[in-house]
Enzyme design. Sequence first.
Site, short mmCIF file in Angstrom:
data_model
loop_
_atom_site.label_atom_id
_atom_site.label_comp_id
_atom_site.label_asym_id
_atom_site.label_seq_id
_atom_site.Cartn_x
_atom_site.Cartn_y
_atom_site.Cartn_z
N ASP A 28 -12.65 -9.25 47.50
CA ASP A 28 -12.61 -10.68 47.19
C ASP A 28 -11.59 -10.96 46.09
OD1 ASP A 28 -13.20 -13.33 46.98
OD2 ASP A 28 -15.32 -13.07 46.49
N HIS B 125 -13.16 -17.93 57.30
CA HIS B 125 -13.23 -18.45 55.92
C HIS B 125 -11.82 -18.51 55.31
CE1 HIS B 125 -14.43 -19.11 51.83
NE2 HIS B 125 -13.92 -17.96 51.44
#
Length: 207
Positions: free
Chosen positions: A41, A114
């Site tokens: 991330d 996403h």
Amino acid sequence: MDICFEFERLLLQSLGSSISVVDEVQGFRYFDARDLLGFVDGTANPNGLDLAASTLVGDEDGEFCGGSYVVVQKYLHDLTAWQQLSNDLQEKIIGRTKIDNVEIDDDAAPQKSHKSLATVVDAEGVEHDILRDNMPFGRAGANEFGTYFIGYSRYLWVIEKMLQRMYVGEPAGSYDRLLDFSTPHTGTTFFAPARPLLQAMAGAALK
Ligand code: HEM
């Protein structure tokens, strides 16, 4: 953790009874900067000269120049449900491979990944980045697994647009499937002023 704890203690001590604490979350870095869903991330974060250009208010808003909009959201994950998905589907939902973190193109299905929904391009075709400093948090014994989303932006509309694309979907209805496994429990928007404005505000308050 020691320095964060001490900072929090001093801050709370100095603010005294003028505030009350409603929530306290201790985040941590997880393996190679992964979230608790297992994906790396922060990869697409801006760096170099792009970093300041994406995150710091510029001359367009003189008094607030050098500050940054900070949006936070506390997400809890349904890890049991997430782990029941195949790796393939998890990767499609995020838009990157899990082990080696390579971007995957969306297929023809209307529901985008996403990564794609969180990519914001303005009318002139310019892509607007934000800086994400997400922190995993959790208590395995209490079955609590979360991501504390922390995003910094020069323009608040950029994060708002990302949220709109994730929640409403693009096209409408084709929302971000990450949200089927991640629920926001709290969230707020801050403005972090640059040091000169903070000093001026502190000076004015002391007069
Ligand atoms: C449950 C909460 C979230 C998780 C676990 C999560 C996780 C991820 C992961 C794994 C990536 C791909 C790697 C990377 O580039 O960092 C990513 C990309 C990204 N996410 Fe999230 N995210 C979350 C919420 C959000 C929210 C609320 C926003 C914005 C409001 C956001 C904005 C972005 C952006 C801008 C990218 C990069 C897109 C690009 O490739 O250009 N994320 N996120």
